[in-house]
Design an enzyme around this catalytic site. Structure first.
Site, short mmCIF file in Angstrom:
data_model
loop_
_atom_site.label_atom_id
_atom_site.label_comp_id
_atom_site.label_asym_id
_atom_site.label_seq_id
_atom_site.Cartn_x
_atom_site.Cartn_y
_atom_site.Cartn_z
N LYS A 41 2.13 -9.03 1.95
CA LYS A 41 2.39 -8.88 0.62
C LYS A 41 3.82 -8.95 0.06
CE LYS A 41 2.43 -4.35 -0.83
NZ LYS A 41 3.63 -4.08 -1.59
N ASN A 42 4.69 -8.30 0.89
CA ASN A 42 5.98 -8.05 0.63
C ASN A 42 6.91 -9.58 0.63
OD1 ASN A 42 5.80 -5.44 0.11
ND2 ASN A 42 6.74 -4.87 2.06
N CYS A 135 9.62 6.26 -8.42
CA CYS A 135 8.13 6.11 -7.64
C CYS A 135 7.59 7.04 -6.98
CB CYS A 135 7.91 4.61 -7.16
SG CYS A 135 8.31 4.60 -5.36
N ARG A 140 14.11 5.39 -5.34
CA ARG A 140 14.41 3.87 -5.19
C ARG A 140 15.50 3.42 -6.22
NH1 ARG A 140 8.83 1.41 -3.61
NH2 ARG A 140 9.68 0.08 -2.30
N ASP A 328 6.45 1.96 6.37
CA ASP A 328 5.32 1.55 5.86
C ASP A 328 4.11 1.70 6.95
OD1 ASP A 328 6.61 1.03 3.71
OD2 ASP A 328 6.45 -1.26 3.75
N ARG A 420 -3.26 -2.65 -4.43
CA ARG A 420 -2.15 -3.34 -4.40
C ARG A 420 -1.66 -3.80 -3.19
NH1 ARG A 420 2.22 0.50 -4.70
NH2 ARG A 420 3.12 -1.64 -4.37
C1 UD1 Z 1 10.91 -2.77 0.73
C2 UD1 Z 1 9.53 -2.94 0.77
C3 UD1 Z 1 8.65 -1.58 1.19
C4 UD1 Z 1 9.49 -1.11 2.09
C5 UD1 Z 1 10.97 -0.89 2.19
C6 UD1 Z 1 11.56 -0.25 3.37
C7 UD1 Z 1 8.98 -4.68 -0.71
C8 UD1 Z 1 8.37 -5.22 -2.17
N1 UD1 Z 1 9.07 -3.34 -0.48
O1 UD1 Z 1 11.27 -1.69 -0.39
O2 UD1 Z 1 7.26 -1.66 1.33
O3 UD1 Z 1 8.97 0.32 2.51
O4 UD1 Z 1 11.29 -2.21 1.74
O5 UD1 Z 1 11.09 -1.21 4.51
O6 UD1 Z 1 9.40 -5.57 -0.09
N2 UD1 Z 1 18.17 2.13 -1.70
C9 UD1 Z 1 19.40 2.57 -2.39
N3 UD1 Z 1 20.03 1.82 -2.98
C10 UD1 Z 1 19.50 0.48 -3.50
C11 UD1 Z 1 18.53 0.23 -2.75
C12 UD1 Z 1 17.67 0.84 -1.93
O7 UD1 Z 1 19.86 3.75 -2.16
O8 UD1 Z 1 20.20 -0.24 -4.27
C13 UD1 Z 1 17.58 3.00 -0.71
C14 UD1 Z 1 16.11 3.33 -1.20
O9 UD1 Z 1 16.28 4.48 -2.01
C15 UD1 Z 1 15.32 3.85 0.03
C16 UD1 Z 1 16.30 2.64 1.06
O10 UD1 Z 1 17.33 2.33 0.60
O11 UD1 Z 1 15.76 5.17 0.25
C17 UD1 Z 1 15.35 1.76 1.55
O12 UD1 Z 1 15.00 0.95 0.33
P1 UD1 Z 1 15.00 -0.74 0.35
O13 UD1 Z 1 15.08 -1.34 1.90
O14 UD1 Z 1 15.62 -1.12 -0.70
O15 UD1 Z 1 13.42 -0.97 0.20
P2 UD1 Z 1 12.68 -1.68 -0.87
O16 UD1 Z 1 13.11 -3.17 -1.25
O17 UD1 Z 1 12.38 -1.24 -2.35
#
Ligand code: UD1
Length: 452
Positions: A41-42, A135, A140, A328, A420
């Site tokens: 999915k991701n 969320c 996030r 996850d 989802r």
């Molecule tokens: C992606 C995955 C999700 C998985 C996650 C971590 C997708 C669609 N989703 O989510 O299933 O659980 O990776 O493996 O691919 N953060 C910040 N600032 C930012 C961005 C992120 O502080 O600008 C923090 C987030 O709040 C979180 C951590 O970084 O605490 C990890 O987030 P991130 O790796 O960005 O996850 P996603 O890409 O949202």
């Protein structure tokens, strides 16, 4: 039956039929047989956004049929881009991108759609994407995405719930930059890798995420002619090219779906096999399965067989960026460890609010205490079926897994989360011998008897 998505102008009222439906599981049936793992999915979601970088035909294969994928198709179509989904194939042609503004009502429901900002900005020099909002599993934020785009020469304004990015300069082309992430965010790495493919000059992403989905996106972009090295390490280098060309690309198998089935096998003490799997993607999950006493053997390079144990040993788990243990998979392992013979500590370090399934597992008899971001799981001899509510995608999977092992009947509501991210979950489990059925509403769930 396929889930029908109804989009309304108010995202809070945007419901699918799966909001009312329920899953009924009668536990303690041993599983047996083979399960085919769907596309990731991701990966699929971000690769679809990546196809906007290309003005020629893109064919993406092995795309799972999921509500999130349908939503992404809707967003891409709302941008004026041709997109068609036939089975597990998505065809896109982004020769024309009609608007630089992504629609609020769908973006707000799908975190991955924020990642569109990179490709739209790279193609049009301007992008307006709604902020993804909070969320269930945490706030996030997006500051890492914004910081990187600014380093590449974009002017980024956050106002009225919208991120408005514009490339300065007359040629409206992003400039290569050296970008260091304070945290290896998957989404930020993907956004900036995509933006950099069409930028002028070289971009270096430091402390980048190393997740297999990042590598898949890089491979997809490389197949379109992008110049990317280092994906899968913490330093990714992208040399911008003026344009990308047509592609026919197949998505990697879903490591989280595979992991979820492995835990389903372990908790029901069942011998099942799974394919296709990329061995390297499951290193941490397989290590933890070994620690709880469940062995796995490779029957073929992409086929894994699980050899269950009679008992489940306790173990400690800390979620971390890849190659650490995936957040996850945390909820599913919590369900497993709740039946172990001892105490386990699960520490969630990636998301700040990802222990909400604890309360639901407790309803099934699990003994779990939460202290900050730690869950102390004291194994119990058995779980009992109960009426429970799924709180997020992977929490839903944990409840299904707990239900498979529990005594009696479990009714799971809140299936819009599950839909989802898990393609054909009930048929796949039924084929393995699980007594599981989806019903339209709670009354039907109460009445259903799966013991015969
Ligand atoms: C992606 C995955 C999700 C998985 C996650 C971590 C997708 C669609 N989703 O989510 O299933 O659980 O990776 O493996 O691919 N953060 C910040 N600032 C930012 C961005 C992120 O502080 O600008 C923090 C987030 O709040 C979180 C951590 O970084 O605490 C990890 O987030 P991130 O790796 O960005 O996850 P996603 O890409 O949202």
């Amino acid at each position: 039956m396929e889930d029908r998505l109804i989009i309304t102008s108010n995202p809070n009222k945007s419901v699918s039929e799966s909001d009312r439906s329920a899953l009924v599981i009668w536990g303690k049936s041993p599983l047996n047989g083979h399960v085919t793992i769907s596309g990731a999915k991701n990966s699929a979601l971000v690769v679809m956004t990546g196809a906007l970088l290309c003005s020629e035909d893109c064919r993406i294969r092995n795309v799972p049929s999921l509500v999130d994928v349908k939503r992404m198709c809707q967003i891409i179509s709302a941008l004026g881009v041709k997109v068609e989904q036939n089975g597990d194939v998505v065809d896109m042609n982004a020769q024309e991108i009609g608007t630089s503004q992504a629609p609020y009502d769908i973006v707000s429901q799908l975190r991955a759609s924020f990642f569109l900002i990179g490709p739209i900005l790279a193609r049009l020099g301007e992008a307006r994407v709604p902020m993804p909002g909070g969320c269930a599993i945490g706030a996030r934020p997006i500051e890492l995405h914004v910081m990187g785009l600014q380093k590449m020469g974009a002017d980024v304004q956050l106002a009225h719930g919208m991120v408005h990015a514009r490339v300065k300069g007359s040629n409206r082309r992003l400039q290569g930059a050296r970008i260091y992430f304070d945290y290896p965010s998957v989404g930020a790495t993907e956004t900036l890798m995509m933006a950099a493919t069409l930028a002028e000059g070289e971009t270096i992403l430091e402390n980048a995420a190393q997740e297999p989905e990042v590598i898949d996106l890089a491979n997809f972009c490389i197949a379109m002619g992008a110049k990317i090295t280092g994906a899968g390490t913490n330093t990714i280098t992208i040399s911008g090219v003026p344009s990308l060309h047509r592609v026919d690309y197949s998505i990697i198998p879903d490591r989280i779906e595979a992991g979820s089935f492995l835990v389903a096998g372990a908790i029901t003490h069942s011998e099942i096999s799974l394919s296709p799997i990329v061995p390297d993607h499951l290193t941490a999950v397989l290590a933890k399965l070994r620690e709880v006493g469940t062995q796995t053997i490779w029957e073929a390079p992409d086929t894994l067989r699980i050899i269950p144990a009679n008992t489940i040993k306790p173990t400690d788990i800390e979620t971390l960026p890849y190659p650490g243990f995936p957040t996850d998979m945390q909820a599913q392992f919590m369900a497993l460890l709740s039946l172990s013979e001892g105490n386990s500590v699960i520490t969630e370090t990636v998301f700040e609010n990802r222990l909400r399934h604890v309360a639901e597992l407790q309803r099934m008899g699990a003994n779990i205490r939460v202290k900050g971001n730690n869950a102390i799981v004291t194994g119990v001899p058995f779980l009992t079926g109960a009426k429970v509510l799924a709180t997020d995608l992977r929490a839903s999977a944990a409840l299904v897994i707990a239900g498979l092992a529990a005594e009696g009947k479990t009714i799971i509501q809140g299936l819009h989360h599950l839909d989802r991210g898990y393609e054909k979950l009930e048929p796949k489990l039924q084929k393995l011998g699980a007594r599981i059925q989806r019903v339209q509403n709670e009354a039907e769930a109460e009445a259903l008897n799966l013991t015969v």
